[in-house]
Structure formats: structure tokens, C-alpha cells
Design a protein around this motif. Structure first.
Motif, PDB file in Angstrom:
ATOM      1  N   MET A   1       0.861  -1.200   0.000  1.00 46.36           N
ATOM      2  CA  MET A   1       0.000   0.000   0.000  1.00 46.36           C
ATOM      3  C   MET A   1       0.892   1.244   0.000  1.00 46.36           C
ATOM      4  SD  MET A   1      -2.989   1.299  -0.065  1.00 46.36           S
ATOM      5  CE  MET A   1      -3.561  -0.351  -0.523  1.00 46.36           C
ATOM      6  N   SER A   2       0.579   2.164  -0.879  1.00 50.21           N
ATOM      7  CA  SER A   2       1.427   3.359  -1.022  1.00 50.21           C
ATOM      8  C   SER A   2       1.402   4.231   0.226  1.00 50.21           C
ATOM      9  CB  SER A   2       0.931   4.190  -2.211  1.00 50.21           C
ATOM     10  OG  SER A   2       1.501   5.465  -2.168  1.00 50.21           O
ATOM     11  N   LEU A   3       2.597   4.708   0.597  1.00 50.44           N
ATOM     12  CA  LEU A   3       2.685   5.613   1.758  1.00 50.44           C
ATOM     13  C   LEU A   3       1.978   6.939   1.505  1.00 50.44           C
ATOM     14  CD1 LEU A   3       6.291   4.965   3.087  1.00 50.44           C
ATOM     15  CD2 LEU A   3       4.197   4.803   4.439  1.00 50.44           C
ATOM     16  N   ASN A   4       1.606   7.188   0.241  1.00 49.60           N
ATOM     17  CA  ASN A   4       0.814   8.401  -0.047  1.00 49.60           C
ATOM     18  C   ASN A   4      -0.483   8.422   0.751  1.00 49.60           C
ATOM     19  OD1 ASN A   4       2.647   9.333  -1.875  1.00 49.60           O
ATOM     20  ND2 ASN A   4       1.637   8.385  -3.632  1.00 49.60           N
ATOM     21  N   PHE A   5      -0.936   7.224   1.152  1.00 51.11           N
ATOM     22  CA  PHE A   5      -2.171   7.154   1.939  1.00 51.11           C
ATOM     23  C   PHE A   5      -1.900   7.261   3.437  1.00 51.11           C
ATOM     24  CE2 PHE A   5      -3.482   4.952  -1.985  1.00 51.11           C
ATOM     25  CZ  PHE A   5      -4.518   5.802  -2.326  1.00 51.11           C
ATOM     26  N   PHE A   6      -0.633   7.451   3.794  1.00 51.98           N
ATOM     27  CA  PHE A   6      -0.313   7.634   5.215  1.00 51.98           C
ATOM     28  C   PHE A   6       0.326   8.997   5.489  1.00 51.98           C
ATOM     29  CE2 PHE A   6       2.557   7.433   8.848  1.00 51.98           C
ATOM     30  CZ  PHE A   6       1.651   7.092   9.838  1.00 51.98           C
ATOM     31  N   ASN A   7       1.228   9.406   4.631  1.00 50.00           N
ATOM     32  CA  ASN A   7       2.000  10.622   4.908  1.00 50.00           C
ATOM     33  C   ASN A   7       1.126  11.872   4.895  1.00 50.00           C
ATOM     34  OD1 ASN A   7       4.312   9.113   5.089  1.00 50.00           O
ATOM     35  ND2 ASN A   7       4.898   9.410   2.953  1.00 50.00           N
ATOM     36  N   ILE A   8       1.494  12.839   5.758  1.00 52.45           N
ATOM     37  CA  ILE A   8       0.817  14.134   5.742  1.00 52.45           C
ATOM     38  C   ILE A   8       1.849  15.216   5.416  1.00 52.45           C
ATOM     39  CG2 ILE A   8      -1.171  13.652   7.195  1.00 52.45           C
ATOM     40  CD1 ILE A   8       0.367  14.553   9.617  1.00 52.45           C
ATOM     41  N   SER A   9       1.367  16.310   4.828  1.00 56.50           N
ATOM     42  CA  SER A   9       2.288  17.313   4.292  1.00 56.50           C
ATOM     43  C   SER A   9       2.636  18.386   5.319  1.00 56.50           C
ATOM     44  CB  SER A   9       1.663  17.975   3.064  1.00 56.50           C
ATOM     45  OG  SER A   9       0.479  18.626   3.448  1.00 56.50           O
ATOM     46  N   TYR A  10       2.069  18.281   6.543  1.00 53.30           N
ATOM     47  CA  TYR A  10       2.324  19.315   7.550  1.00 53.30           C
ATOM     48  C   TYR A  10       2.913  18.688   8.801  1.00 53.30           C
ATOM     49  CZ  TYR A  10      -2.434  17.591   8.445  1.00 53.30           C
ATOM     50  OH  TYR A  10      -3.537  16.799   8.622  1.00 53.30           O
ATOM     51  N   ASP A  11       3.428  19.590   9.652  1.00 55.76           N
ATOM     52  CA  ASP A  11       3.991  19.145  10.917  1.00 55.76           C
ATOM     53  C   ASP A  11       2.862  18.969  11.941  1.00 55.76           C
ATOM     54  OD1 ASP A  11       6.906  19.133  12.227  1.00 55.76           O
ATOM     55  OD2 ASP A  11       5.431  19.823  13.698  1.00 55.76           O
ATOM     56  N   LYS A  12       3.101  18.106  12.915  1.00 59.33           N
ATOM     57  CA  LYS A  12       2.053  17.837  13.925  1.00 59.33           C
ATOM     58  C   LYS A  12       1.626  19.097  14.674  1.00 59.33           C
ATOM     59  CE  LYS A  12       4.225  14.445  16.057  1.00 59.33           C
ATOM     60  NZ  LYS A  12       5.336  13.999  15.187  1.00 59.33           N
ATOM     61  N   LYS A  13       2.533  20.075  14.799  1.00 62.66           N
ATOM     62  CA  LYS A  13       2.179  21.281  15.564  1.00 62.66           C
ATOM     63  C   LYS A  13       1.396  22.291  14.711  1.00 62.66           C
ATOM     64  CE  LYS A  13       6.699  23.619  15.044  1.00 62.66           C
ATOM     65  NZ  LYS A  13       6.712  23.440  13.609  1.00 62.66           N
ATOM     66  N   ASP A  14       1.297  22.041  13.420  1.00 61.83           N
ATOM     67  CA  ASP A  14       0.677  23.021  12.518  1.00 61.83           C
ATOM     68  C   ASP A  14      -0.834  23.152  12.695  1.00 61.83           C
ATOM     69  OD1 ASP A  14       3.167  23.456  11.545  1.00 61.83           O
ATOM     70  OD2 ASP A  14       2.871  22.413   9.639  1.00 61.83           O
ATOM     71  N   LEU A  15      -1.458  22.230  13.409  1.00 57.57           N
ATOM     72  CA  LEU A  15      -2.916  22.296  13.576  1.00 57.57           C
ATOM     73  C   LEU A  15      -3.304  22.867  14.948  1.00 57.57           C
ATOM     74  CD1 LEU A  15      -3.945  18.894  11.936  1.00 57.57           C
ATOM     75  CD2 LEU A  15      -3.575  21.117  10.846  1.00 57.57           C
ATOM     76  N   GLU A  16      -2.293  23.194  15.746  1.00 66.27           N
ATOM     77  CA  GLU A  16      -2.579  23.775  17.064  1.00 66.27           C
ATOM     78  C   GLU A  16      -3.091  25.207  16.897  1.00 66.27           C
ATOM     79  OE1 GLU A  16       1.002  23.115  19.521  1.00 66.27           O
ATOM     80  OE2 GLU A  16      -0.160  21.485  20.398  1.00 66.27           O
ATOM     81  N   PRO A  17      -3.936  25.728  17.783  1.00 72.78           N
ATOM     82  CA  PRO A  17      -4.405  25.098  19.016  1.00 72.78           C
ATOM     83  C   PRO A  17      -5.667  24.243  18.839  1.00 72.78           C
ATOM     84  CG  PRO A  17      -5.223  27.334  18.925  1.00 72.78           C
ATOM     85  CD  PRO A  17      -4.430  27.108  17.651  1.00 72.78           C
ATOM     86  N   PHE A  18      -6.094  24.068  17.607  1.00 71.44           N
ATOM     87  CA  PHE A  18      -7.393  23.410  17.398  1.00 71.44           C
ATOM     88  C   PHE A  18      -7.296  21.895  17.516  1.00 71.44           C
ATOM     89  CE2 PHE A  18      -7.037  27.355  14.942  1.00 71.44           C
ATOM     90  CZ  PHE A  18      -7.886  28.114  15.729  1.00 71.44           C
ATOM     91  N   LEU A  19      -6.159  21.329  17.067  1.00 68.41           N
ATOM     92  CA  LEU A  19      -5.843  19.932  17.350  1.00 68.41           C
ATOM     93  C   LEU A  19      -4.406  19.897  17.859  1.00 68.41           C
ATOM     94  CD1 LEU A  19      -7.407  17.978  14.310  1.00 68.41           C
ATOM     95  CD2 LEU A  19      -8.269  18.062  16.659  1.00 68.41           C
ATOM     96  N   SER A  20      -4.191  19.249  18.977  1.00 69.14           N
ATOM     97  CA  SER A  20      -2.877  19.272  19.631  1.00 69.14           C
ATOM     98  C   SER A  20      -1.904  18.281  18.995  1.00 69.14           C
ATOM     99  CB  SER A  20      -3.041  18.926  21.112  1.00 69.14           C
ATOM    100  OG  SER A  20      -3.518  17.597  21.228  1.00 69.14           O
ATOM    101  N   VAL A  21      -0.627  18.506  19.287  1.00 68.81           N
ATOM    102  CA  VAL A  21       0.410  17.551  18.885  1.00 68.81           C
ATOM    103  C   VAL A  21       0.085  16.169  19.455  1.00 68.81           C
ATOM    104  CG1 VAL A  21       2.843  16.935  19.219  1.00 68.81           C
ATOM    105  CG2 VAL A  21       2.221  19.284  18.599  1.00 68.81           C
ATOM    106  N   GLU A  22      -0.386  16.136  20.697  1.00 68.97           N
ATOM    107  CA  GLU A  22      -0.700  14.850  21.333  1.00 68.97           C
ATOM    108  C   GLU A  22      -1.795  14.102  20.553  1.00 68.97           C
ATOM    109  OE1 GLU A  22      -2.053  15.074  25.397  1.00 68.97           O
ATOM    110  OE2 GLU A  22      -1.863  12.909  25.686  1.00 68.97           O
ATOM    111  N   THR A  23      -2.821  14.836  20.130  1.00 69.94           N
ATOM    112  CA  THR A  23      -3.875  14.196  19.322  1.00 69.94           C
ATOM    113  C   THR A  23      -3.295  13.624  18.034  1.00 69.94           C
ATOM    114  OG1 THR A  23      -5.773  15.406  20.185  1.00 69.94           O
ATOM    115  CG2 THR A  23      -5.926  14.709  17.898  1.00 69.94           C
ATOM    116  N   LEU A  24      -2.452  14.413  17.358  1.00 70.77           N
ATOM    117  CA  LEU A  24      -1.857  13.926  16.100  1.00 70.77           C
ATOM    118  C   LEU A  24      -0.963  12.718  16.353  1.00 70.77           C
ATOM    119  CD1 LEU A  24      -2.020  15.207  13.083  1.00 70.77           C
ATOM    120  CD2 LEU A  24      -3.183  16.374  14.928  1.00 70.77           C
TER     121      LEU A  24
END
Ligand SMILES: [Fe+2]
Length: 198
Positions: A1-24
Motif C-alpha cells: 500500500m502506497s505511503l501516499n495514503f499515510f504521509n501528511i504534508s504538515y507538521d504535527k504542531k501546525d494544527l494547534e491550538p485546534f488539534l494538539s500535537v498529542e492528538t496527532l
């Protein structure tokens, strides 16, 4: 299965404060990773190995002996689509806002309908903005189900499984939905999916 279906283009902290690093860390690196790894193991050496993810979902759907493949494949698709639906501070274009207005009445009516349907989804599932019969619509699906098997084209989704919001919002699903709709939807991704619809 291609990693294209797993990888994300942003850093885990980029969605804060709405979604935390811990959630990611839990949601992407543990939940999504588990579905991805499970599916990869289940299809290795089978006739499904060279098929696209969408083909695997449609092929295994409703086949009793393929329930595990279907659940994992659909959850890989759903999570990948969810994480690609997220980016901070992206606004819809004027053209797409007009389509939202024509479809739902107004921007606030759209958000209200999305939130209402996300809250009405009993238990685990997903709420989606879709194209259905050439019209925008909002639908919820249970567990691993998604709009592909309903013949609808997904434009974006919000995961309403508790694991998606419990760390940041505890049991308050409505606050999570509002925070994402107001701040964290990648409307460029949404509109690119809309433009792909015939
Ligand atoms: Fe999830």
C-alpha cells in the motif's frame, strides 16, 4: 500500500491550538498507522495487492469473508482523506462560497447542518461534504463506512470517532466540529476535489 495514503504534508504542531500535537501523535501515528499496517499485511500476496485503495474498498464491501480487509481499507482511505482535509486558516474562494450558499442557504446554514449531522451520528463514524447527484450534500457514515460505496464523491470529512477529539475536547463533539469548520478545513483541497467531479 502506497505511503501516499499515510504521509501528511504538515507538521504535527501546525494544527494547534485546534488539534494538539498529542492528538496527532495518537490519531495519525497510532490509529492511522495501525489501519495502514493491518491493510498492508492483509493484502500482501493476494489478488488485491496491485489494486487501488478505492478498488479494494469496493471489492471487499459487503463480502463477509473480507470484512477485516474492508474495515482496514476504508479506515485508511477515511483517515488519509481526513488528514488531507485539514489545514489552518484556509478560506473558501468566493466562487465556492456561492456554491455553498446555493446548496445550503448560507455559510452559517452549511456549518449548522454539518454540525447537526455530525452530532446526530450515533457512536463512531464520519461526517462528509459530498457531491451526490451533482449536488452538494452532507452525509454521515458509521464506523469505517464512507461515501464511495454509496456512489457519492467525497470533498472533505471530519472524523467523529471519539479518538479524534477526546484528548482536546473530551466528550464535547460539537466544539470539536465547530473549531474545525471555523479554522481547520483545507478549502483548497475541498475545491480541488469538487473540480475533479464531472
Ligand atoms: Fe480516526
Amino acid at each position: 500500500m502506497s505511503l501516499n495514503f499515510f504521509n501528511i504534508s504538515y507538521d504535527k504542531k501546525d494544527l494547534e491550538p485546534f488539534l494538539s500535537v498529542e492528538t496527532l501523535e495518537f490519531h495519525h501515528e497510532k490509529h492511522h498507522r495501525a489501519y495502514f499496517d493491518n491493510l498492508s499485511k492483509l493484502i500482501v500476496g493476494t489478488e488485491l495487492e496491485d489494486k487501488s485503495l478505492e478498488e479494494i474498498i469496493l471489492f471487499s464491501f459487503s463480502k463477509k469473508e473480507m470484512k477485516s480487509i474492508y474495515n482496514n481499507a476504508a479506515q485508511v482511505f477515511n483517515h488519509d482523506f481526513y488528514f488531507k482535509s485539514l489545514k489552518k486558516n484556509i478560506k473558501p474562494s468566493d466562487g465556492f462560497l456561492k456554491i455553498i450558499d446555493n446548496s445550503f442557504g448560507s455559510w452559517s446554514d452549511f456549518k449548522e447542518e454539518f454540525k447537526t449531522k455530525a452530532l446526530a451520528q450515533f457512536g463512531s463514524g464520519w461526517t462528509w461534504l459530498v457531491v451526490n447527484d451533482n449536488k452538494l450534500d452532507i452525509v454521515s457514515t458509521s464506523n469505517a463506512d464512507n461515501p464511495l460505496t454509496l456512489g457519492m464523491k467525497p470533498l472533505m470529512t471530519i472524523d467523529v470517532w471519539e479518538h479524534a477529539y477526546y484528548i482536546d475536547y473530551r466528550n464535547v463533539r460539537g466544539d470539536y466540529i465547530s473549531a474545525l469548520l471555523d479554522n481547520l478545513i483545507d478549502w483548497v483541497f475541498v475545491e480541488s476535489n469538487y473540480e475533479l467531479v464531472d
